[in-house]
Design a protein around this motif. Structure first.
Motif, short mmCIF file in Angstrom:
data_model
loop_
_atom_site.label_atom_id
_atom_site.label_comp_id
_atom_site.label_asym_id
_atom_site.label_seq_id
_atom_site.Cartn_x
_atom_site.Cartn_y
_atom_site.Cartn_z
N ALA B 85 4.40 11.36 2.06
CA ALA B 85 3.58 11.06 0.87
C ALA B 85 2.42 12.06 0.78
CB ALA B 85 3.06 9.63 0.93
N GLY B 86 1.84 12.37 1.96
CA GLY B 86 0.77 13.37 1.97
C GLY B 86 1.28 14.72 1.50
N VAL B 104 7.32 8.54 -7.38
CA VAL B 104 7.19 8.73 -5.93
C VAL B 104 8.39 8.09 -5.24
CG1 VAL B 104 5.86 8.05 -3.89
CG2 VAL B 104 4.68 8.85 -5.95
N TYR B 105 8.70 6.87 -5.68
CA TYR B 105 9.80 6.11 -5.10
C TYR B 105 11.10 6.91 -5.17
CZ TYR B 105 13.45 2.53 -4.94
OH TYR B 105 14.57 1.82 -4.65
N TYR B 106 11.36 7.51 -6.35
CA TYR B 106 12.61 8.26 -6.50
C TYR B 106 12.56 9.61 -5.80
CZ TYR B 106 14.55 4.88 -9.75
OH TYR B 106 15.06 3.75 -10.29
N ASN B 122 5.01 1.81 -2.74
CA ASN B 122 3.63 1.58 -3.19
C ASN B 122 2.70 1.40 -2.00
OD1 ASN B 122 4.70 1.64 -5.70
ND2 ASN B 122 4.28 -0.51 -6.21
N SER B 123 3.20 0.66 -1.00
CA SER B 123 2.34 0.38 0.14
C SER B 123 2.04 1.66 0.93
CB SER B 123 3.00 -0.70 1.00
OG SER B 123 2.93 -0.38 2.34
N ILE B 124 3.01 2.58 0.97
CA ILE B 124 2.77 3.85 1.67
C ILE B 124 1.71 4.67 0.91
CG2 ILE B 124 3.83 6.07 2.24
CD1 ILE B 124 4.53 3.88 4.23
N LEU B 128 -1.87 6.05 2.26
CA LEU B 128 -2.38 7.41 2.12
C LEU B 128 -3.80 7.37 1.55
CD1 LEU B 128 -1.58 10.41 2.47
CD2 LEU B 128 -0.94 10.42 0.05
N GLU B 129 -4.02 6.51 0.55
CA GLU B 129 -5.37 6.34 0.00
C GLU B 129 -6.35 5.97 1.10
OE1 GLU B 129 -4.72 4.68 -4.54
OE2 GLU B 129 -4.71 3.23 -2.91
#
Lengths: 583, 363
Positions: B85-86, B104-106, B122-124, B128-129
């Protein structure tokens, strides 16, 4: 008007063939094969030669059903290389119901002397053709008979008899006869029976040619045979009034002490004496009637066993006897020598001739009844030994299972000998996992009694109930796993519930041994499953690490703006190392 | 996480985000180079670690931290997802592209990094936030847009192809969507002296038609229900960078009241983030007392409404006098009213009578 008539045993079984497993054509063909194969195997066990059995079922006049042969007339031929039948016994062995060599007390597949002749009888009543028997005990002659059964008189009718020269020193028996059957409906049971027989008799070569000419081959995996059983005497716990009646008719013993010793299993002089005393079959002399020489003899015997009687002499004992109030010598001895064991006193009195027992041949019937009742109550008898039993043994059991089921894992266990109602028995158990064992919704159960596969009435069998009562989750077993459990009960008297020998009844002692046996092998399976689970988990772990670590390396290299990815070999190796250590 | 007091410009912020991502990657890289399993520590977002800070007037995370290590078989997958994700965020930021949570999911699937479901991805992003201390909008991950702004504000785009281009937000009568391009703009110039945030699209349009922006010299923001984070951050910037007071108009019910509260004090879900709140913003109506004072047509409160009010009573954000008073009032009159209820007094009443009175009352 009511008429009374007597029927012969052959007639009885002719009228009640259901109880011997000849209910319908399908069942009859199965039972015929089974009875003859069991006789063949018993004959080989006797001669201690690895059996070779050839079974051929051919059709004489059968209709076709869905490409298989259904109801009709078949010809069955079973050949073995066993001990052979002495010529003079051949007619009775196949032409007379309840004639046999298996009424002795040792383990055998057959017990009733019924099965083989029942098959022949069934063939005769459905086809009215004679049975042909060839046999040789390895002498220079082969005897051939054509027989029928005189059902009403239970006697063999010899139609033809030939004697041939036995040039090749052949030994064994060939039985061939026609019968009505239904192969189509019996085929799956027959094959299952042969497979399980091969499993529990891994030292046997079995060939089966079916009516369509297909050859089924069950090849032996070893030539090692289990040691043959020894014949044994009846155990006092297991006898009934009839047994005693028969014994007193034939015994040569003149006193009860000898009678007990001679005719019962594991009964010696001491046990015999103390049992007879317990049962009230002993009379000892009135002390008042002892003459001087009797006292001298008694003291002499006492001095011989110095250990128990020190400081005795004729005068002293003579004085004691004169003043004694005891009614008999046993009471006298017990009163004046209270420290001495009762068994020692009994032996001493017997040796000195002060003990009288009855002549067993003159026992009254009420005395016989009392004797049997006391035998059951007396707890000084030794348990029966198991030399009369012939369990398969862990090694052969394993060989058989590996040969027929080819499992991935196997555990076998042979329990120590045990008894129920005076009958010795041994339970053998095995559990097998994976390999060729099919995945069913439930555990596959193979039941054997005296090396006979039991195929019918599974739900009523004690093993099945024991298995169902166990908490299998404790052993990490789930119903979808490919698991087979084998239970083998061998005994001089398997507690069958029916003549058809299909399932074993609930006896607490048998039940307990089966439970413990299954637990033993189940624990082994649990160890195996636990280890496999661990290895599997480690493998998955390694897969996870080798999937994700390179990705972490790649993404962080990019994030950090570096050109070369870090070396993660070290990390991956450290994960692998854990697996090797744990293995 | 330290609170960045000093406001930084949009460009600088972008650089800061990239610097942080680079540091994050560098840390993991060095750990692996040293032959140790990469690991990170971040504040725990579990409920027992979420506290209300009266000083900051928003929820914050406590001292509890969680450790994620690639050494742990249960951590390694989410850990990798986080690093990915980063990486994905840095690619977006570097290339000045935007994306959505769904995207992001896809996108993960292209890297053989499939998420179980949208919730996991979403949780990942939230992880990251938390690790970076920036909100997902800073990483160019935006929600579906539905809020808008209208008024005399000139902005200067920073998005590729529009750099340096200026736009006055009165140029389109429907208002301008508060999307990635707008939120990443610098503020150039404004003559407005306040911001009016409005819950519903109907009233937003009415206000534009009635020239509220002129009459009251205001920027009009449509929150379209609960304000998206980008909009909350935008309102924050209007308040902080341009020093404009913010007035919020919602329906007169517990839900409307809470829309105002989230703009003012933020939500527990965003406790790991700053600069999403506007603590000095005012909820100007519709109050429960307004329902009585203006004799507004009303509906009875439902059971769900009442349950919600009881929850709000216990909420630390509702400790202020106004909030207590209005919560109690709702519960005592057991009524609620929508913004449109003012139409019973004619279409312009809300602008001519109610709005000036309320602005004065809450200023």
């Amino acid at each position: 008007m009511v008429t009374f008539e007597e029927i012969s045993p052959a007639d009885f079984f002719y009228r009640n063939r259901d109880i011997a497993g000849f209910t319908n054509p399908a069942r009859a063909i199965f039972s015929s094969i089974r009875e003859l194969v069991e006789n063949a195997l018993d004959a080989s066990d006797l001669s201690n030669i690895p059996p070779e059995i050839y079974i051929r079922l051919s059709q004489e006049d059968a209709e076709e059903t869905q490409g298989e042969l259904g109801v009709g007339v078949y010809r069955l031929r079973v050949m073995d290389n066993g001990s052979g039948i002495p010529a003079r016994h051949i007619p009775s062995a196949f032409g007379q119901v309840l004639f046999g060599s298996k009424y002795k007390l040792k383990q055998a597949r057959g017990t009733f002397g019924l099965g083989g002749t029942m098959a022949v009888l069934y063939g005769q009543i459905t086809t009215h053709k004679p049975v042909e028997v060839k046999s040789s005990t390895g002498t220079s002659k082969i005897y051939e008979y054509k027989l029928m059964i005189d059902i009403q008189r239970n006697r063999p009718l010899i139609l033809d008899r030939k004697i041939r020269r036995n040039k090749e020193q052949w030994r064994g028996t060939i039985v061939e006869f026609s019968l009505e059957g239904d192969y189509f409906r019996a085929v799956s049971k027959i094959l299952e029976y042969l497979k399980q027989t091969a499993l529990v008799t891994p030292y046997a070569d079995i060939k089966f040619v079916d009516p369509k000419g297909r050859l089924y081959l069950f090849t032996r995996a070893t030539k090692k045979m289990p040691p043959p059983p020894k014949e044994t005497l009846p155990h006092p716990y297991g006898v009934d009034v009839e047994t005693i009646q028969r014994l007193i008719r034939v015994t040569e013993c003149q006193n009860m002490v000898g009678f007990m010793q001679k005719h019962f299993h594991r009964v010696g002089g001491g046990i015999s004496l103390s049992f007879l005393e317990f049962a009230g079959f002993i009379k000892s002399e009135d002390p008042k009637r002892l003459k001087h020489e009797d006292v001298v003899r008694l003291v002499h015997m006492m001095k011989k066993s110095k250990k128990f009687f020190d400081d005795v002499n004729v005068e002293k004992v003579g004085r004691l006897i004169k003043t004694a109030h005891s009614r008999n010598m046993l009471e006298f001895m017990e009163t004046h020598f209270p420290k001495v064991d009762k068994n020692v006193i009994l032996r001493l009195l017997l040796a000195a001739g002060f003990i009288k027992t009855k002549d067993p041949r003159k026992l009254r019937s009420d005395e016989v009844v009392r004797l049997v009742r006391m035998m059951k109550r007396f707890n000084g008898f030794l348990p029966p030994d198991a030399s009369c039993l012939s369990p398969l043994g862990e090694e052969l059991l394993e060989t058989g299972i590996l040969k027929e089921l080819r499992p991935e894992f196997i555990a076998v266990s042979q329990r120590k000998p045990s008894t129920y109602s005076g009958h010795p028995f041994i339970v053998e158990t095995a559990i097998a996992y994976g390999g060729n064992i099919p995945k069913k919704d439930d555990i596959l159960i193979y039941r054997f009694a005296n090396r006979i596969p039991l195929l019918y009435d599974e739900a009523s069998d004690v093993s099945v109930r024991v298995i169902k009562s166990m908490n299998w989750r404790r052993y990490k077993v789930t119903p979808d796993m490919p698991i087979a459990i084998l239970v083998h009960v061998c005994s001089t008297k398997v507690p069958y519930k029916t003549v058809g020998k299909e399932f074993i009844a609930d006896r607490p002692e048998v039940n307990g041994e089966i439970l413990n046996g299954i637990r033993e092998v189940a624990r082994e399976l649990q160890k195996f499953l636990t280890k496999r689970e661990y290895v599997e988990k480690e493998r998955r772990r390694l897969t996870v690490f080798s999937k994700y670590l390179p990705k972490i390396a790649r993404f962080s290299t990019n994030l950090a703006g570096k050109k070369e990815e870090p070396n993660i070999e070290l990390l991956l190796r450290s994960v692998k190392k854990i697996e090797e250590q744990g293995d | 996480m330290k609170n960045r007091e000093i406001e930084i410009s949009v460009k600088e912020r972008r650089k800061e985000v990239l610097r942080n991502l680079r540091r994050f990657g560098g840390r993991l890289y060095n750990q692996m180079e040293k032959g140790i399993f990469p690991r990170i520590r971040m504040p725990s977002r579990s409920t027992e670690n979420i506290f209300y800070s009266p000083e900051l007037r928003q929820y914050i995370l406590g001292d509890k931290t969680v450790r994620r290590s690639a050494r742990n078989i249960r951590h390694i997958r989410p850990f990798t997802q986080l690093v990915w994700a980063g990486y994905f965020a840095s690619e977006l930021t570097k290339n000045r592209k935007t994306s959505t949570l769904r995207d992001v999911y896809y996108s993960a699937q292209a890297y053989d990094m499939s998420f179980k479901d949208q919730a996991e991805s979403n949780s990942i992003v939230t992880d990251l936030e938390t690790v970076m201390g920036f909100s997902r909008e800073d990483f160019k991950v935006f929600p579906e847009e539905r809020s808008a702004i209208f008024g005399d504000l000139t902005i200067e785009y920073t998005v590729p192809g529009y750099e340096g281009k200026q736009l006055n937000l009165m140029s389109h009568p429907d208002g301008v969507m508060i999307g990635p391009a707008l939120t990443s703009s610098e503020f150039a110039q404004t003559r407005a002296d306040k911001v009016i945030a409005i819950e519903k699209g109907g009233l937003f349009t009415r206000f534009i038609e009635e020239r509220v922006h002129k009459k009251f010299n205001a920027l009009l923001v449509l929150t379209a229900g609960q304000a998206p984070r980008a909009t909350r951050h935008f309102i924050h910037r209007l308040n902080k960078e341009l020093d404009l007071p913010v007035f919020i108009f919602t329906d007169g019910d517990p839900w409307g009241m809470h829309i105002a509260m989230v703009i003012i004090s933020g939500s527990a879900n965003a406790a790991h983030l700053r600069e999403l709140t506007t603590p000095d913003a005012k909820w100007s109506g519709v109050w429960a007392t307004d329902i009585v004072d203006y004799k507004l047509p009303s509906d009875p409160l439902t059971e769900v409404d009442i349950k919600r009010l009881h929850e709000l009573e216990k909420d630390p954000r509702y400790e202020g006098e106004l909030w207590r008073r209005e919560t109690q009032k709702f519960l005592s009159i057991k009524k609620k009213a929508e913004q449109e209820a003012f139409s019973r007094y004619g279409l312009t009443y809300i602008v001519d009578e109610y709005l000036p009175a309320k602005l004065e009352e809450t200023d």
